[in-house]
Design an enzyme around this catalytic site. Structure first.
Site, PDB file in Angstrom:
ATOM      1  N   ASP A   1      -1.368  -1.075   6.020  1.00 16.09           N
ATOM      2  CA  ASP A   1      -1.566  -0.607   7.396  1.00 16.09           C
ATOM      3  C   ASP A   1      -2.974  -0.120   7.681  1.00 16.09           C
ATOM      4  O   ASP A   1      -3.249   0.340   8.783  1.00 16.09           O
ATOM      5  CB  ASP A   1      -0.574   0.523   7.720  1.00 16.09           C
ATOM      6  CG  ASP A   1      -0.960   1.841   7.048  1.00 16.09           C
ATOM      7  OD1 ASP A   1      -1.615   1.793   5.981  1.00 16.09           O
ATOM      8  OD2 ASP A   1      -0.630   2.900   7.600  1.00 16.09           O
TER       9      ASP A   1
ATOM     10  N   ASP B   1       0.863  -1.177   0.000  1.00 17.05           N
ATOM     11  CA  ASP B   1       0.000   0.000   0.000  1.00 17.05           C
ATOM     12  C   ASP B   1       0.899   1.226   0.000  1.00 17.05           C
ATOM     13  O   ASP B   1       2.062   1.159   0.414  1.00 17.05           O
ATOM     14  CB  ASP B   1      -0.895  -0.030   1.240  1.00 17.05           C
ATOM     15  CG  ASP B   1      -1.796   1.177   1.341  1.00 17.05           C
ATOM     16  OD1 ASP B   1      -2.438   1.515   0.331  1.00 17.05           O
ATOM     17  OD2 ASP B   1      -1.845   1.797   2.413  1.00 17.05           O
TER      18      ASP B   1
ATOM     19  N   ASP C   1      -6.860  -2.431   3.786  1.00 12.20           N
ATOM     20  CA  ASP C   1      -5.900  -3.461   3.402  1.00 12.20           C
ATOM     21  C   ASP C   1      -6.233  -4.816   4.019  1.00 12.20           C
ATOM     22  O   ASP C   1      -5.670  -5.832   3.619  1.00 12.20           O
ATOM     23  CB  ASP C   1      -4.484  -3.063   3.848  1.00 12.20           C
ATOM     24  CG  ASP C   1      -4.015  -1.770   3.214  1.00 12.20           C
ATOM     25  OD1 ASP C   1      -4.274  -1.589   2.003  1.00 12.20           O
ATOM     26  OD2 ASP C   1      -3.411  -0.933   3.906  1.00 12.20           O
TER      27      ASP C   1
END
Length: 778
Positions: A666, A467, A670
């Protein structure tokens, strides 16, 4: 709860009719003088119990209006249970898998604690309490405590019998049940081996205790025949240790689900047709209900804005730190945070249909699909167990046919000895001790290992999905550039921009104010402040008209931006948000805000490439910003504007092509991808649900730990395989001796001392080998 139309009354009443329908549960209730009642809106309602009346009191309009029937129709089927390793196994109640013996897990998300974990933990401690005195009793001489000599052989054996019997017959009962199931289903596994070995050791010991004369002379030691009570109890205890560690890791799935469920509020503020508002239980909210979302509240369900405007923090969905402006007609998602304004929304998706509920289901479903590393032991056992049983059968009939008198005694002793020596007491220790040691070593370097399968899979990963926000970047917008046009100083431009932003609740305002403070600028107080949704802000600073915002804002106040458009576009190409600053109707400069890349990220990406890994960035941010970050870091592939389900689909797409995928992220957005990946890697600085959904957590919040995690994973997997070899090797070598192959040549039969030594040596080898992980160089 806010009071609304209707009078409440607790008095008992009479009705002409004999019965009435309970508005909560739908039961028919006698309307006699003893009935429980409540009056609302001029109508009296009857209840079957005090619980139903209290439930009615929580949301009387909902039940009085008859809308509760719609909620009941939406209720799904009861919970079903499935095996994490064999999803084709589905049951209506908890139990164990008939194929592998693993505990079944609920197919729908649940935050209930594991009953099996509680039960196994209790059995583990009771088994350990019996194992310690048994080991001292049988091996005390080795540590200078000759308790056996003090008590005498017969008393010692009877004491062993009393300590071991409740452990074998009660504590070990789940193992025997799984072993019987494995035999019944013709699927030999670890439980087959353990139940056969423990059962054989216990039955052998019973005969040695109460009928020692049935054994040949070669099986006698001093005053009698050796027993295996301590081996049976130690095996049970060690297996319980492994099972408890595994169940605790699987229990973290429930922690992740609880963290997700906590994102949604327990109540929603319902707006009635007459304009009255009150807080109703979330489960009573139905489609088309009007709801009020106040500043700071979590949005209760997915919906459409019908009134008001505000900024909504959607980072749980997009992963991006910048809240999104919402006006009439805009869509909002349950679990997101309303920042400043007040919104009235119409519920469009509720219950299991909300995005948050779907994320919960994706996380739970992906986690259920994981296979534990203990499957490696089962694969070995699937070959080892039938072989051992076959050897025991052959040994029995061979001794019965050609053995010396008493042939039957020799046949029984040989076959039982084969089963005893074949049961590796170190098997239950092989995996958990390596995992425990590796977890301790990983924690020293900032890599938190949460489950065994993550280590197994991390060593085989070839693709890493990362990410952007919070993983590659800091996750918090910061002031990056101040551009002053001719006639203005940078500090002058920034001070006016910061003064204006002091009155703003826009998410980028804090970055500009913090940037000014870092430069030693104390912003003045703005007057006549005005925020124009989607454009920017304006007001008076020290008597001068100041405007700050995008190009549309400048057009609003009649200012041309041609002179700075090229500079603004260049800033945007670097992934920054550029804002124009005008003072006294004249363009004064630009300020730019961005989410900066972590200092360690670039080096970590280089190291991951050096390890042969492909790096893919998947982000909810726009394509321009994502491309800018990817160019700077040398990332192989970019997927921008992706939603949570898109990240999970990307993981599944790559895995379908044969890739072994690690996902590093995080945020709540996700979580499904973290759970679906071969390895989920979370930043400890991120959302709780991301941490709970991942198998590995990087405590320092950067990608440097990925390199260390990979090295640790390879070393641990290698160590576990070595342990399994030690757990089986000594025992496998002892099987032919126990069967009596050396008797015709050397007259040698396997004595209890040799068997005990083999078991002890395998355990010592496993422990010593696992402890080497403490010294691994990461």
């Amino acid at each position: 709860m806010t009071s609304h139309s209707g009078n409440d009354s607790d008095h008992q009443v009479q009705k002409d009719s004999d019965s009435s329908t309970d508005p909560v549960c739908g039961m028919q209730v006698k309307t006699n003088g003893d009935a429980l009642t409540r009056t609302y809106g001029g109508e009296t309602f009857f209840f079957c119990s005090e619980d139903c009346r209290q439930t009615f009191d929580e949301d009387p309009w909902f039940y009085a209006s008859g809308r509760s029937g719609s909620a009941g129709q939406a209720a799904g089927p009861g919970t079903q249970w499935t095996c994490p390793m064999h999803p084709e196994i589905v049951r209506d109640e908890p139990g164990s898998c008939p194929i592998c013996g693993m505990a079944l897990e609920p197919t729908v998300p649940s935050d209930e604690p594991s009953g099996e974990l509680v039960d196994f933990t209790r059995r583990m401690w009771i088994s350990a309490a019996a194992a310690v005195p048994l080991v001292i009793l049988t091996m005390g001489e080795l540590i200078g405590i000759p308790i056996r000599d003090w008590l005498g052989h017969r008393i010692s054996i009877y004491l062993e019998f009393l300590l071991a019997t409740p452990i074998v017959l009660w504590a070990g009962q789940p193992f025997f049940q799984r072993g019987v199931e494995s035999i019944r289903n013709l699927s030999p596994n670890m439980w087959t081996l353990i139940s056969l070995g423990v059962g054989a050791a216990y039955v052998y010991s019973l005969f040695a205790t109460f009928a020692p004369d049935v054994f040949p002379e070669q099986y006698r030691m001093g005053e009698g025949v050796g027993t295996y009570y301590e081996a049976a109890v130690v095996i049970i205890t060690l297996v319980f240790v492994g099972q408890v560690l595994e169940l605790r890791a699987r229990e973290r799935t429930g922690d992740a689900i609880r963290a997700l469920m906590d994102l949604a509020p327990q109540t929603a503020r319902r707006i009635l047709p007459d304009g009255t508002e009150y807080d109703a239980p979330l489960e009573n909210i139905l489609e088309d209900d009007l709801l009020r979302v106040r500043p700071g509240d979590s949005v209760p369900v997915d919906g459409e804005v019908v009134e008001g405007h505000s900024s909504v923090d959607e980072s749980m969905i997009t992963g991006e730190p910048v809240p999104v402006e919402k006006t009439e007609g805009g869509r909002v998602t349950g679990g997101t945070i309303n920042k400043n304004g007040t919104l009235a929304i119409r519920a469009t998706q509720v219950g299991a249909d909300t995005v948050l509920a779907q994320i919960v289901e994706m996380v739970a479903g992906a986690r259920r699909s994981r296979a534990p590393i203990q499957g490696l032991a089962d694969r070995v056992a699937s070959i080892f167990v039938p072989t051992v049983v076959a050897v025991a059968v052959v040994a029995f009939f061979s001794w019965l046919a050609v053995g010396p008198d008493p042939a039957l005694a020799y046949a029984i002793a040989a076959s039982v000895s084969v089963l005893i020596i074949a049961c590796p007491c170190a098997l239950g220790l092989a995996t958990p001790i390596s995992i425990t040691t590796a977890a301790g070593r990983g924690a020293q370097v900032g890599v938190l290992i949460k489950d065994a399968e993550a280590l197994e899979r991390m060593g085989r990963v070839d693709t890493v999905i990362v990410d952007k926000t919070g993983t590659l970047t800091e996750g918090q917008p910061k002031l990056t550039d101040v551009v002053a046009l001719e006639g203005y100083e940078e500090d002058h431009v920034l001070s006016h921009a910061a003064a204006l932003e002091r009155g703003s609740e826009h998410p980028l305002a804090e970055a500009i104010i913090d940037g000014a403070r870092e430069r030693g600028i104390t912003p003045a107080q703005a007057e006549d402040f005005d925020a124009i949704t989607g454009k920017g802000v304006r007001g008076l600073v020290d008597g001068r008209a100041v405007a700050l915002g995008n190009r549309a804002m400048m057009e609003e106040v009649g200012i041309e931006t041609d002179v700075t458009d090229e500079t603004a576009d260049a800033l945007r190409a670097e992934g920054k948000t550029a804002m124009y600053v005008a003072i006294d109707n004249r363009l004064a400069g630009l300020v730019a805000v961005a989410d900066p890349i972590k200092e360690s990220t670039e080096g970590a990406i280089r190291d991951l490439h050096a390890l042969g890994l492909t790096i893919i960035m998947a982000t909810g941010d726009n394509q321009r910003t994502a491309d800018a970050v990817a160019r700077k870091l040398g990332i192989d592939e970019v997927r921008a504007g992706v939603l949570p389900e898109d990240k999970q689909k990307l993981v599944e797409e790559l895995r379908a092509k044969g890739a072994s995928v690690a996902m590093a992220g995080d945020g709540v957005n996700d979580a499904p991808a973290l759970a679906a990946a071969d390895v989920g890697i979370a930043m400890s600085t991120g959302a709780d649900v991301a941490v709970e959904s991942a198998g590995i957590t990087l405590m320092r919040g950067d990608l440097v730990g990925l390199v260390r995690a990979r090295k640790l994973a390879k070393a641990t997997l290698r160590n576990i395989k070595q342990n399994l070899f030690f757990a089986f090797a000594y025992n496998a070598a002892g099987v032919p001796i126990a069967a009596g192959v050396l008797y015709p040549v050397l007259g040698l039969l396997l004595s209890p001392m040799i068997a005990a030594a083999a078991m002890s040596l395998s355990s010592v080898s496993v422990i010593s080998n696992a402890l080497r992980l403490r010294r691994i160089d990461l």
